[in-house]
Design an enzyme around this catalytic site. Sequence first.
Site, mmCIF file in Angstrom:
data_model
loop_
_atom_site.group_PDB
_atom_site.id
_atom_site.type_symbol
_atom_site.label_atom_id
_atom_site.label_comp_id
_atom_site.label_asym_id
_atom_site.label_seq_id
_atom_site.Cartn_x
_atom_site.Cartn_y
_atom_site.Cartn_z
ATOM 1 N N TYR A 84 0.849 -1.192 0.000
ATOM 2 C CA TYR A 84 0.000 0.000 0.000
ATOM 3 C C TYR A 84 0.882 1.238 0.000
ATOM 4 C CZ TYR A 84 -3.690 -3.292 1.356
ATOM 5 O OH TYR A 84 -4.562 -4.358 1.408
ATOM 6 N N PHE A 233 -13.136 -5.608 0.928
ATOM 7 C CA PHE A 233 -14.223 -4.883 0.246
ATOM 8 C C PHE A 233 -15.570 -5.100 0.946
ATOM 9 C CE2 PHE A 233 -11.860 -5.156 -4.149
ATOM 10 C CZ PHE A 233 -10.949 -4.212 -3.708
ATOM 11 N N PRO A 234 -15.611 -5.003 2.298
ATOM 12 C CA PRO A 234 -16.890 -5.231 2.998
ATOM 13 C C PRO A 234 -17.950 -4.198 2.624
ATOM 14 C CG PRO A 234 -15.275 -4.246 4.485
ATOM 15 C CD PRO A 234 -14.536 -4.629 3.236
ATOM 16 N N LEU A 235 -17.483 -3.022 2.151
ATOM 17 C CA LEU A 235 -18.428 -1.971 1.737
ATOM 18 C C LEU A 235 -18.468 -1.847 0.217
ATOM 19 C CD1 LEU A 235 -17.407 0.714 4.411
ATOM 20 C CD2 LEU A 235 -19.439 -0.755 4.422
ATOM 21 N N GLY A 236 -17.881 -2.817 -0.472
ATOM 22 C CA GLY A 236 -17.872 -2.787 -1.929
ATOM 23 C C GLY A 236 -16.549 -2.309 -2.507
ATOM 24 N N GLY A 237 -15.630 -1.864 -1.658
ATOM 25 C CA GLY A 237 -14.300 -1.464 -2.132
ATOM 26 C C GLY A 237 -14.345 -0.167 -2.903
ATOM 27 N N PHE A 238 -13.722 -0.183 -4.102
ATOM 28 C CA PHE A 238 -13.617 1.051 -4.888
ATOM 29 C C PHE A 238 -14.971 1.464 -5.492
ATOM 30 C CE2 PHE A 238 -9.316 -0.775 -4.846
ATOM 31 C CZ PHE A 238 -8.625 0.295 -4.297
ATOM 32 N N PRO A 240 -18.680 1.583 -4.175
ATOM 33 C CA PRO A 240 -19.525 1.318 -2.996
ATOM 34 C C PRO A 240 -20.746 0.459 -3.331
ATOM 35 C CG PRO A 240 -19.017 3.671 -3.214
ATOM 36 C CD PRO A 240 -18.452 2.999 -4.428
ATOM 37 N N LEU A 241 -21.125 -0.375 -2.387
ATOM 38 C CA LEU A 241 -22.286 -1.263 -2.540
ATOM 39 C C LEU A 241 -23.530 -0.461 -2.900
ATOM 40 C CD1 LEU A 241 -22.130 -3.547 0.624
ATOM 41 C CD2 LEU A 241 -21.995 -4.271 -1.765
HETATM 42 N N1 LIG Z 1 -6.335 -9.193 0.668
HETATM 43 C C1 LIG Z 1 -6.583 -8.430 -0.354
HETATM 44 O O1 LIG Z 1 -6.309 -8.781 -1.498
HETATM 45 C C2 LIG Z 1 -7.214 -7.087 -0.133
HETATM 46 C C3 LIG Z 1 -7.737 -6.379 -1.238
HETATM 47 C C4 LIG Z 1 -8.349 -5.168 -0.999
HETATM 48 C C5 LIG Z 1 -8.451 -4.670 0.294
HETATM 49 N N2 LIG Z 1 -7.922 -5.365 1.345
HETATM 50 C C6 LIG Z 1 -8.063 -4.857 2.745
HETATM 51 O O2 LIG Z 1 -9.443 -4.714 3.002
HETATM 52 C C7 LIG Z 1 -9.694 -3.422 3.555
HETATM 53 C C8 LIG Z 1 -11.098 -2.976 3.204
HETATM 54 O O3 LIG Z 1 -11.227 -2.801 1.814
HETATM 55 P P1 LIG Z 1 -11.351 -1.365 1.119
HETATM 56 O O4 LIG Z 1 -10.896 -0.319 2.075
HETATM 57 O O5 LIG Z 1 -10.695 -1.450 -0.170
HETATM 58 O O6 LIG Z 1 -12.887 -1.275 0.804
HETATM 59 P P2 LIG Z 1 -14.206 -1.091 1.689
HETATM 60 O O7 LIG Z 1 -13.898 -1.160 3.145
HETATM 61 O O8 LIG Z 1 -15.224 -1.998 1.134
HETATM 62 O O9 LIG Z 1 -14.653 0.386 1.287
HETATM 63 C C9 LIG Z 1 -13.832 1.496 1.457
HETATM 64 C C10 LIG Z 1 -14.520 2.650 0.739
HETATM 65 O O10 LIG Z 1 -15.723 2.975 1.429
HETATM 66 C C11 LIG Z 1 -15.713 4.355 1.775
HETATM 67 N N3 LIG Z 1 -16.350 4.484 3.097
HETATM 68 C C12 LIG Z 1 -16.009 3.871 4.242
HETATM 69 N N4 LIG Z 1 -16.835 4.213 5.239
HETATM 70 C C13 LIG Z 1 -17.733 5.087 4.709
HETATM 71 C C14 LIG Z 1 -18.833 5.799 5.245
HETATM 72 N N5 LIG Z 1 -19.185 5.677 6.520
HETATM 73 N N6 LIG Z 1 -19.530 6.608 4.404
HETATM 74 C C15 LIG Z 1 -19.193 6.735 3.106
HETATM 75 N N7 LIG Z 1 -18.141 6.081 2.530
HETATM 76 C C16 LIG Z 1 -17.411 5.265 3.333
HETATM 77 C C17 LIG Z 1 -14.278 4.779 1.804
HETATM 78 O O11 LIG Z 1 -14.163 6.145 1.469
HETATM 79 P P3 LIG Z 1 -13.602 7.222 2.551
HETATM 80 O O12 LIG Z 1 -12.136 7.040 2.595
HETATM 81 O O13 LIG Z 1 -14.040 8.523 1.970
HETATM 82 O O14 LIG Z 1 -14.284 6.925 3.839
HETATM 83 C C18 LIG Z 1 -13.656 3.890 0.725
HETATM 84 O O15 LIG Z 1 -13.794 4.498 -0.540
HETATM 85 C C19 LIG Z 1 -8.592 -2.562 2.945
HETATM 86 O O16 LIG Z 1 -8.429 -1.355 3.663
HETATM 87 C C20 LIG Z 1 -7.421 -3.508 2.992
HETATM 88 O O17 LIG Z 1 -6.823 -3.456 4.279
HETATM 89 C C21 LIG Z 1 -7.333 -6.571 1.147
#
Ligand SMILES: NC(=O)c1ccc[n+]([C@@H]2O[C@H](COP(=O)([O-])OP(=O)(O)OC[C@H]3O[C@@H](n4cnc5c(N)ncnc54)[C@H](OP(=O)(O)O)[C@@H]3O)[C@@H](O)[C@H]2O)c1
Length: 308
Positions: A84, A233-238, A240-241
């Site tokens: 990252y 991607f619990p919230l849909g990742g890049f 959003p769900l």
């Molecule tokens: N093992 C793997 O291959 C892999 C791949 C991808 C990710 N990961 C891990 O999984 C974690 C979670 O995935 P992710 O961060 O990509 O995706 P995510 O948690 O599904 O979603 C993050 C997105 O949601 C937005 N968000 C979060 N809370 C919000 C809220 N309350 N209201 C509005 N928007 C909100 C964030 O924007 P804001 O910043 O504006 O809040 C960001 O754009 C990563 O941080 C990483 O540590 C692992």
Amino acid sequence: MMQRSTRYQTQLNTKGTGMSMFSASLPGGTWTLGDLTVTRFGYGAMQLAGPGVMGPPADRDGSLAVLREVLDLGIAHIDTSNAYGPRVTNQLIREALHPYPESLHIVTKVGSTRDSRGGWPPAREPENLRRSVSENLENLGLEVLDLVNLRLGNAQGPQPGSLAEPFETLVELQRRGLIRHLGVSNATAEQVAEAQAIAPIVCVQNMYNLAYRQDDELIDMLAEVGIAYVPFFPLGGFSPLQSSALSTVAARLDATPMSVALAWLLQRSPNILLIPGTSSAEHLRENVAGAALSLSGDELAELDKIGR
Ligand SMILES: NC(=O)c1ccc[n+]([C@@H]2O[C@H](COP(=O)([O-])OP(=O)(O)OC[C@H]3O[C@@H](n4cnc5c(N)ncnc54)[C@H](OP(=O)(O)O)[C@@H]3O)[C@@H](O)[C@H]2O)c1
């Protein structure tokens, strides 16, 4: 030298929580990864790096503040990777939180690197994995990594094939005392079984959320043997769900779709740990509060239909 601090315990106690350093009152309570107790509500640090997870964040102080808020809220599980930034997220974690409190567990992953266009090419040869473990230790300021996930597959998702050589390399590093626990990420069910036959794993970190339910069977199988499932991607990742059924349930509960999506995951199975990502302290607080929503049987049934 790995250092630990009681700084945040004092902070939490002076705020009157009476808890030790992590907060068992976070939504979902706690889970044990091997011998490490973590809050089921964790934090995914990927969003702290710059756009496309490359380079430094636009708001460096804001990123450091999010990490301090993670601890202030009592979250005891941060998910990161040296890929990252690269290095950026680990260095921010170190700057904001080192010396780390005893209760905080930082989970990292190895097995992919970054190219000049921001791609994530695999890097699973033994020398790459050894280098990656060493760089994680250095950038996080640790002597031992609590949990290392071997990232498999590619950006399209899990791919079939044996994980024996890279996983055995990590087992060797674990025997040398550099890694406490092992997990796998972006893995097929067959690869999970292959890893288990080589050495104990404490978690599987795969893509999964309300709308993407490929791993339903795997989650239930892991729950039976006490292995954590950590959806990325619990919230849909890049992207959003988005789902009208999700929005309908959220509106009825006077909650946000994000809150409902997180609460659903916590209620889906006791072995699910959350690592939602955010670069905003306000979103972090909203997510912690939102995940505490209690969904009724009818609401769960309605939400269940989205991804099936
Ligand atoms: N093992 C793997 O291959 C892999 C791949 C991808 C990710 N990961 C891990 O999984 C974690 C979670 O995935 P992710 O961060 O990509 O995706 P995510 O948690 O599904 O979603 C993050 C997105 O949601 C937005 N968000 C979060 N809370 C919000 C809220 N309350 N209201 C509005 N928007 C909100 C964030 O924007 P804001 O910043 O504006 O809040 C960001 O754009 C990563 O941080 C990483 O540590 C692992």
